[in-house]
Design an enzyme around this catalytic site. Sequence first.
Site, short mmCIF file in Angstrom:
data_model
loop_
_atom_site.label_atom_id
_atom_site.label_comp_id
_atom_site.label_asym_id
_atom_site.label_seq_id
_atom_site.Cartn_x
_atom_site.Cartn_y
_atom_site.Cartn_z
N GLU A 125 -0.07 7.76 6.66
CA GLU A 125 0.10 8.11 5.25
C GLU A 125 0.06 9.62 5.06
O GLU A 125 0.89 10.18 4.33
CB GLU A 125 -0.98 7.45 4.40
N CYS A 190 -6.64 5.50 -4.54
CA CYS A 190 -6.16 4.33 -5.27
C CYS A 190 -7.30 3.50 -5.85
O CYS A 190 -8.42 3.49 -5.33
CB CYS A 190 -5.25 3.48 -4.38
#
Length: 283
Positions: A125, A190
């Site tokens: 990521e 998140c």
Amino acid sequence: MKITLATHYGMCFGVRDALRTTRQLADAQPVTILGELVHNPLVQADLAARGVHSADLHHPGQASTETVVITAHGAADKDRAAWVSAGFAVTDTTCPLVRKAHTALAQLVAAGFHPVIIGQATHVEVRGLAGDFPQADILLEETEISALGQHEKIGVVSQTTQPIVKVQRLIQCLRERFPNSEVVFRDTVCQPTKDRQTALEQLCQQNEVVVVVGGRHSNNTRQLVLAAQALGVRAFQVERAEDLRPDWFHGVHRVGLTAGTSTLEETVAAVQVRLEHLGTMAA
């Protein structure tokens, strides 16, 4: 032995959607995943059984199928474009919350901020986030801040699965290190990660031992283990029910159970059943 399941645990919507899309593709045609769809060996085994191939995201064109899949972890725009230019049909399963991090970073750079990414430099990521911005600095520990150069404006985003408390501490350290710089932080950790961290704290208050289910290479799973240990609770990470060891629970009366965001529901259920069996044996 009482077993308490966390209020938030297991597979998040981004991973669930990526897995569903890839399974549907694989049922209809040959498919190649560019990397690991998620960092979970049981998911990888399921996909392999469906005939799904794998290839390296950073080697455009080297796939054995016409259809390729970008994983839930995302990718740099340049890598995505390279596969399209090579003539492949690209299905992008990037988690929407990872997309949010990409957008936030691009907006900061466009506004003249020097990019800083909080996360593991080798994680897929983070490599995707930094891929289009080679000037970006990547840091994970406070000790790394002293090596950063001076910039008038510093824009910061985070790997989506980093603990928000750690990220906030690093932002404070950046502001202390560069008091004359404008440091802007876009919170890209998140919500599923935050929810699981908060639920873990509650588990640690109620239990003597915490079991975390998830892949060995899953960052958010590892962070759950580290967070539990930091709170003074014994924590064990397992990938499947068979990994549980009876000696971990000798004399233990309360066990908390949680799982990382790439962990299948059936895996968590199997671990819970095994824990209940061990508890019965101990009794």
